[in-house]
Enzyme design. Structure first.
Site, PDB file in Angstrom:
ATOM      1  N   HIS C 129       0.864  -1.174   0.000  1.00 30.59           N
ATOM      2  CA  HIS C 129       0.000   0.000   0.000  1.00 30.59           C
ATOM      3  C   HIS C 129       0.910   1.236   0.000  1.00 30.59           C
ATOM      4  O   HIS C 129       1.999   1.193   0.545  1.00 30.59           O
ATOM      5  CB  HIS C 129      -0.857  -0.062   1.270  1.00 30.59           C
ATOM      6  CG  HIS C 129      -1.936   0.972   1.368  1.00 30.59           C
ATOM      7  ND1 HIS C 129      -1.699   2.265   1.772  1.00 30.59           N
ATOM      8  CD2 HIS C 129      -3.262   0.896   1.142  1.00 30.59           C
ATOM      9  CE1 HIS C 129      -2.844   2.933   1.790  1.00 30.59           C
ATOM     10  NE2 HIS C 129      -3.807   2.131   1.403  1.00 30.59           N
ATOM     11  N   GLN C 210      -4.526  -4.635   7.113  1.00 29.08           N
ATOM     12  CA  GLN C 210      -5.523  -5.623   6.691  1.00 29.08           C
ATOM     13  C   GLN C 210      -5.505  -6.875   7.573  1.00 29.08           C
ATOM     14  O   GLN C 210      -6.557  -7.386   7.959  1.00 29.08           O
ATOM     15  CB  GLN C 210      -5.269  -6.054   5.231  1.00 29.08           C
ATOM     16  CG  GLN C 210      -5.508  -4.960   4.201  1.00 29.08           C
ATOM     17  CD  GLN C 210      -6.961  -4.524   4.106  1.00 29.08           C
ATOM     18  OE1 GLN C 210      -7.880  -5.283   4.404  1.00 29.08           O
ATOM     19  NE2 GLN C 210      -7.166  -3.284   3.704  1.00 29.08           N
ATOM     20  N   LYS C 233     -10.460  -0.023  10.433  1.00 28.06           N
ATOM     21  CA  LYS C 233     -10.673  -1.257   9.661  1.00 28.06           C
ATOM     22  C   LYS C 233     -11.044  -2.429  10.565  1.00 28.06           C
ATOM     23  O   LYS C 233     -11.458  -3.477  10.093  1.00 28.06           O
ATOM     24  CB  LYS C 233      -9.405  -1.608   8.863  1.00 28.06           C
ATOM     25  CG  LYS C 233      -9.070  -0.592   7.780  1.00 28.06           C
ATOM     26  CD  LYS C 233      -7.931  -1.062   6.896  1.00 28.06           C
ATOM     27  CE  LYS C 233      -7.230   0.091   6.227  1.00 28.06           C
ATOM     28  NZ  LYS C 233      -7.701   0.354   4.859  1.00 28.06           N
ATOM     29  N   CYS C 371      -4.782   2.438  -3.685  1.00 28.76           N
ATOM     30  CA  CYS C 371      -3.575   2.963  -3.040  1.00 28.76           C
ATOM     31  C   CYS C 371      -2.406   1.999  -3.169  1.00 28.76           C
ATOM     32  O   CYS C 371      -1.581   1.883  -2.250  1.00 28.76           O
ATOM     33  CB  CYS C 371      -3.810   3.279  -1.564  1.00 28.76           C
ATOM     34  SG  CYS C 371      -4.871   4.677  -1.336  1.00 28.76           S
TER      35      CYS C 371
HETATM   36  C1  PLP Z   1      -2.355  -2.873   3.629  1.00 23.66           C
HETATM   37  C2  PLP Z   1      -2.710  -1.490   4.041  1.00 23.66           C
HETATM   38  N1  PLP Z   1      -1.788  -0.715   4.602  1.00 23.66           N
HETATM   39  C3  PLP Z   1      -2.046   0.536   5.006  1.00 23.66           C
HETATM   40  C4  PLP Z   1      -3.286   1.080   4.873  1.00 23.66           C
HETATM   41  C5  PLP Z   1      -3.504   2.479   5.321  1.00 23.66           C
HETATM   42  O1  PLP Z   1      -4.426   2.545   6.352  1.00 23.66           O
HETATM   43  P1  PLP Z   1      -4.882   3.969   6.891  1.00 23.66           P
HETATM   44  O2  PLP Z   1      -5.446   4.720   5.730  1.00 23.66           O
HETATM   45  O3  PLP Z   1      -5.896   3.665   7.910  1.00 23.66           O
HETATM   46  O4  PLP Z   1      -3.664   4.624   7.449  1.00 23.66           O
HETATM   47  C6  PLP Z   1      -4.305   0.302   4.300  1.00 23.66           C
HETATM   48  C7  PLP Z   1      -5.685   0.789   4.138  1.00 23.66           C
HETATM   49  O5  PLP Z   1      -6.001   1.632   3.327  1.00 23.66           O
HETATM   50  C8  PLP Z   1      -4.006  -1.005   3.875  1.00 23.66           C
HETATM   51  O6  PLP Z   1      -4.941  -1.771   3.323  1.00 23.66           O
END
Ligand code: PLP
Ligand code: PLP
Lengths: 151, 414, 414, 151
Positions: C129, C210, C233, C371
């Site tokens: 991500h 995740q 999440k 993302c």
């Molecule tokens: C694998 C992973 N890492 C990081 C994130 C980032 O999470 P957040 O937007 O809550 O910081 C996400 C979710 O968007 C994700 O699925």
């Protein structure tokens, strides 16, 4: 809600006396160990000095800048540990901290005066005020041992 | 008696009824909450807005093509619009952060490292909260800026003669200063500061954490370059705060945190950044909290700042008069322009003991250095007790504070 | 038919009843929410915990000597304890942040700038991500580290042969990798990665955003050095996330943001820092959100991870079988160990059109690069549609998705 | 919930036809101006090329990688602006964006085909798909003027 008695249960007569006129406050000319404890969150500061001989604490003096609880605790501690072997004093520090954490008074003679501070238990944010002098004591004792001082 | 000086049109009973927590008892006494300056209580409207968001309109924002996500994005961006009009800014100038602290850190890390060069000076005052001091100390360490401290007068106001001196060598590039002191209650003359800084080629950052609660703030009228505040002091949720930055400044700033939502496109070699404000909002934002903040702004706007300011002026006047009348109680801070923050000491009684003994009577005040340790030392003190007022504070509560303090004196044999 | 493979002891109807939003209609259709991977819905228990915090136990934390502040501090610190036992960590190792993104940025800015030296290498994978890519790119810019990308296989698993190569020159100091891909659904073999990294003198950071939702995570058993996740999440509030760091690592790290609460003492010349975790929590934290996160953890613990994992395995198996049966629908990611994240393309139909046409049927999926732009390119794609599952997802919803996709094909004349 | 018609109101016949078989797709050998528009959020990308003469647009070609809405929008735009004076085309871009933002169809002949895209209004996250070609058109026109090209 008339008088002061109903709100001041923590501030018992013994605590107030010692806070106003501590018996062991001051800076002796000679001492064997010293240590400082401070709580930067509120500015409380305890400077302990003590004499030691043959593995036992002699007398304890403190210079305390802080609240009533902290001053009284330092002063009652000075009473309680005077003349005790180092190990015993350290054990008392643990028992005192446990009393503050739990509110339960240890059923032992040495706590007859210290029990005045058991009411601090109800005020979690004040625990540190009561235990700070004991932390300084531990620090002073550790240092004495490290330097072999007063042994 | 006190109730008689209540403002017309300001229905304090109705306002209090909006705040569920105020009907609590503490140690068997009626709660007298005088710690709003640390964090304010939440009206039902804010709580309901958050519940509604979670029960009916919640999903992640921005990237969703489905109904719930569009609704959540609408709500989140509507909150930005609300904040923008609250400060009289453009929506692109409003960055959501966690709190005022993060807002200042963001400016230090981005503007600080791009627009300031080693050797440039940043000026803060003697009455700053740690939030507006420590980030600049850290920038001093990492980036070699110089940090200068402008003095305050004994009445607790900015010393403009010293400010002149601090700026004399022309190296100051940023004046970062509180809009209202969280200890002295002083309001700083922000329009004057903006003109002063701008004439000398410096930018102005205002820490509005306290001010924004008590006064209408118009960043355009002030001509502030940056302005920060926290939602939780404005009757809004925890976990959300605001950084306003002038558009051309935000445009020129590099990103703060990296991740989703703040990028334009990502490749291993090079990523490019989104436009402000998104450039500065990495990852999933505090969606529900933004919605709650919008509800808080609606709430204070509905009461109206003229009424809020008048109410708090009456409370402050009453508090100052009442505490001054108690021998041995010493209020710190005597600025001409001051608001509903009243810090004091009591002769012979440590502030912690004051706070604990008031708490026993159901009265919540704060004691300590209030995250302004250097100021406390400047005042020659270790700590103070502090009563702070909100829209729900009553004259009777000030009287209860005074009565409570007299009882503290009794306990201490005064 | 599908309902028959439901897990025993997993009362899906009761679980669904816990989530108020699930009874919504969208465009006149029953909501089928398949976007939990972006952000999950909130059970009543979480919403109630937050309301209760704001209605009965709210004040600022840590510095208050009064009853409400002590209660709020208790709740906030109890939430830390809850997270600590959730991850099998010590409470000093748990830092509250806004989200997983901030957690990774925190590590990059503190560990990255203190423990890594220019020329040291950080390894991430092709399936990260942006949250676990951009912060390292920014560290590359500011601090001169080298960023290396370990390949994935065509089935969507880590390529261990390439991992060996990336580590061959001994300059890798940190392996930062996802615990579960938000596109491919792949679980990475984290114990093996920890052993691999540690044998080669590198630390391991895991992005658990995740994974933490679907599996019990034991950072001790994994021997992870850093672990991050987001509350939103995990059925918890927005605005709160967690960074776990091993104690000795956190101890050695400089602060991240400066301000109140993270200091030990402040003077103009020099400030000293509080112990972890407080060193890393500047300013007023997300108090109510921490309380909500604790309630979310209680919620998933009450269902139990064995049941959650089994439920999601059944859903995923069913989804893969069902989507594979539709001609022209292509699932991406065929890892052996994969979870309830199913991304796919549809021949001749752009993912955006898929998502919009599903939305019209009440079915919420996400479409785009999720993302993970470099991963999407690695797969030879511009975008995918993605269905993700939560504790409340039913077999019928997967069937609805399949039926919905067939209708999309009809619209596109398939 | 039987067929496709009830869910596909946005995807009218005209949009689907143009998305499947655009009339103005491709890259001409000669052109007077070009510009790209992209939406990195989703990967949509439009490359426009156009001929100009005497302050008016001649023909428009597009290479579009994206969703049905984006392709159809580019193609219908190419129809709509061909032969129009630059100022008129720019005005149409504004009117088109307003239609997408508001959902209200302008009561003018030039919008008889473009109105097919007014349904995008209901999908806020898809607005960008429909307006991207028009943004690229503005960019191309601005460039032509800057270079004095085709003027
Ligand atoms: C694998 C992973 N890492 C990081 C994130 C980032 O999470 P957040 O937007 O809550 O910081 C996400 C979710 O968007 C994700 O699925
Ligand atoms: C003047 C001032 N600045 C900054 C802050 C920091 O606010 P927060 O902790 O919400 O970031 C506060 C509140 O504590 C404050 O009173």
């Amino acid at each position: 809600m008339s008088g002061a008695a109903d709100i001041g249960d923590l501030y018992q007569r013994l605590i107030m006396e010692r806070a106003r006129a501590p018996l062991h406050a001051g800076r002796p000319e000679r001492f064997d160990a010293e240590a400082e404890g401070d709580n930067p969150m509120c500015g409380d500061r305890v400077h302990l000095r003590l004499s030691c001989a043959a593995g036992a604490i002699g007398e304890v003096w403190h210079e305390t800048r802080g609240c009533a609880i902290c001053i009284a605790s330092a002063d009652l501690m000075a009473d309680a540990v005077a003349g005790r072997p180092r190990a015993a004093a350290e054990e008392m520090a643990g028992a005192f901290e446990a009393m503050v954490a739990s509110g339960a008074v240890p059923d032992r003679a040495e706590f007859s005066a210290l029990r005045a501070l058991s009411g601090v238990h109800e005020y979690r944010s004040r625990h540190r005020c009561a235990t700070l002098p004991w932390q300084a004591l531990r620090a002073a004792l550790t240092k004495t041992m490290e330097t072999g001082h007063g042994g | 008696m006190s109730a008689a000086i209540e403002q017309p049109g300001f229905d304090i009973a109705r306002i209090r009824a909006d705040f569920p927590i105020l009907s609590q008892s503490v140690h068997g006494r009626k709660l007298v909450f005088l710690d709003s300056g640390a964090s304010a209580q939440k009206p039902r409207a804010v709580i309901h807005a958050m519940v509604r968001s979670m029960e009916t309109r919640y999903a992640n924002v921005h990237r969703g093509l489905h109904w719930l996500s569009e609704r959540a994005s609408d709500d989140y961006e509507a909150a930005r619009d609300k904040v923008a009009s609250f400060l009289n800014a453009a929506r692109e100038e409003i960055v959501f952060v966690r709190n005022a602290t993060e807002g200042i850190n963001l400016v230090a890390a981005t503007f600080g490292r791009s627009a300031l060069r080693p050797g440039d000076a940043v000026v803060v005052s003697e009455m700053e909260h740690h939030a507006n001091l420590v980030p600049w100390q850290m920038l001093r360490e990492s980036h070699g800026i110089e940090l200068r401290i402008v003095k305050i007068t004994d009445s607790g106001e900015l010393d403009f003669a010293d400010l002149e001196r601090q700026f004399a060598d022309g190296r100051v590039r940023l004046l970062a200063i509180t809009h209202m002191s969280n200890v002295l209650g002083t309001y700083t003359p922000v329009e004057r500061l903006a003109a002063f800084a701008h004439e000398r080629g410096a930018r102005l950052l205002l820490d509005g954490a306290q001010a924004v609660v008590h006064r209408a703030v118009d960043v355009r009228a002030i001509d502030a370059d940056f302005y920060v505040f926290s939602g939780h002091k404005l009757y809004g949720p925890s976990g959300i705060g605001v950084l306003f930055g002038k558009r051309e400044l935000l445009d020129a700033m590099p990103p703060f945190l990296g991740g989703g939502d703040m990028i334009r496109s990502v490749s291993y070699e090079k990523s490019t950044w989104a436009e402000p404000p998104y450039r500065f909002e990495a990852g999933t934002p505090a969606i529900v909290e933004a919605v709650g903040l919008a509800a808080a702004i609606d709430y204070v706007n509905a009461i109206g700042f003229p009424a809020i300011a008048a109410h708090e002026r009456a409370l402050t006047d009453h508090a100052l008069a009442t505490l001054d009348a108690i021998g041995g109680v010493n209020v710190v801070g005597r600025a001409q322009d001051r608001g509903g923050v009243v810090a004091f000491t009591m002769d012979g009684v440590h502030a912690h003991d004051v706070a604990t003994l008031l708490d026993k009577q159901g009265i919540a005040v704060r004691a300590g250095h209030h995250c302004a340790e250097p100021l406390t030392r400047r005042l020659g003190l270790d700590s103070t007790a502090r009563a702070t007022f909100g829209v729900y504070t009553t004259m009777e509560e000030i009287d209860a504070l005074a009565a409570g303090l007299r009882r503290v004196q009794q306990v201490f044999g005064g």
